[in-house]
Scaffold this active site. Structure first.
Site: not given
Length: 265
Positions: A9-10
């Site tokens: 995920d970022n």
């Protein structure tokens, strides 16, 4: 030899996120609430990511309707997270008649700049739609900086023949820039990925013969956690709120992104 892949995920995982939320009804600026948890507090709500660079708003009349700006400039959007199923057509209908204005977005800029004076990535703007009331309830503007050690960790994973991917709910241009910064191939970076899309990305990699680790920090990662061969919850985002339901789906909990290097999967 089994191929291995890690899907990151970022926001809150690779990037230390800073966001400012504006309550359109009251004008309150909020920095202490996670937007996904805010959506979960509604019975019917959706996080809608607007696909544009927020800098283009600075020269506009602040009283311009967000709906007019989106329609006249053919701005695309994606539904990144929701508490109930909703179609893009339904969101379009709500946006077209909403009365929130550009100022409801730009009011967040000074506080965000104060919080992130040296921002590396502007994730852009989004709105939270109250589906039941058919209106924009909140605007969100976010930015961030890479957590310490992210570039080095990704480089070591790649040196160990582990393919690195990014699956994020953030806008396309921001994720493309993140891929450039971190050395992740552009074709391995998936933007505005919803909860279901993240799980699909993991499943697609598994179908290609990969053993997959998913690394994330929010409820929008749960389906990908369930699908992955290994699920890693990262708590490096210090102001994060990590509910028990999220921890229950994680095989490992780490406090620093470099700790993924120590996990055998």
């Amino acid at each position: 030899m089994t191929k291995k892949a890690i899907v990151f995920d970022n926001s809150g995982t690779l990037i230390e996120r800073f966001r400012v939320i504006k309550d359109v009804s009251t004008g309150e600026l909020i920095t202490h609430i996670n937007s996904l948890n805010l959506i979960d507090s509604f019975l019917n709500a959706a996080l809608v990511v607007l696909q544009f660079n927020t800098n283009c708003l600075k020269g506009l009349d602040p009283n311009t309707l967000i709906s007019d700006f989106v329609i006249e400039n053919n701005i695309d959007f994606d539904i990144s997270y929701y508490s109930t199923d909703v179609s893009k057509e339904e969101i379009t209908a709500i946006l077209e008649k909403d009365t929130a204005i550009i100022k409801d977005i730009t009011d967040t800029f000074p506080l965000l700049k104060e919080r992130v004076p040296n921002m590396e990535l502007c994730n852009g703007s989004a709105v939270i739609i109250d589906i039941a009331e058919e209106r924009i309830a909140y605007t969100i503007t976010s930015a961030g900086q890479l957590f310490s050690g992210v570039k080095e960790t990704i480089a070591k994973l790649q040196d160990n023949d582990i393919d690195v991917f990014i699956a994020s709910g953030d806008r396309s241009a921001a994720i493309k820039r993140l891929a450039d910064i971190t050395g992740v191939p552009e074709g391995h970076a998936f933007a505005t990925a919803s909860t279901h899309r993240k799980a699909e990305i993991v499943a697609n990699l598994q179908e290609k013969g990969y053993k997959v680790m998913m690394v994330g920090d929010g409820p929008n990662d749960i389906l990908a956690f369930k699908q992955a061969d290994s699920a890693v919850l990262t708590t490096e985002q210090k102001d994060g709120d990590f509910p028990d339901k999220l921890k229950n789906y994680a095989d490992f909990v780490i406090g620093d992104i470099s700790e993924v290097l120590q996990i055998d999967f």
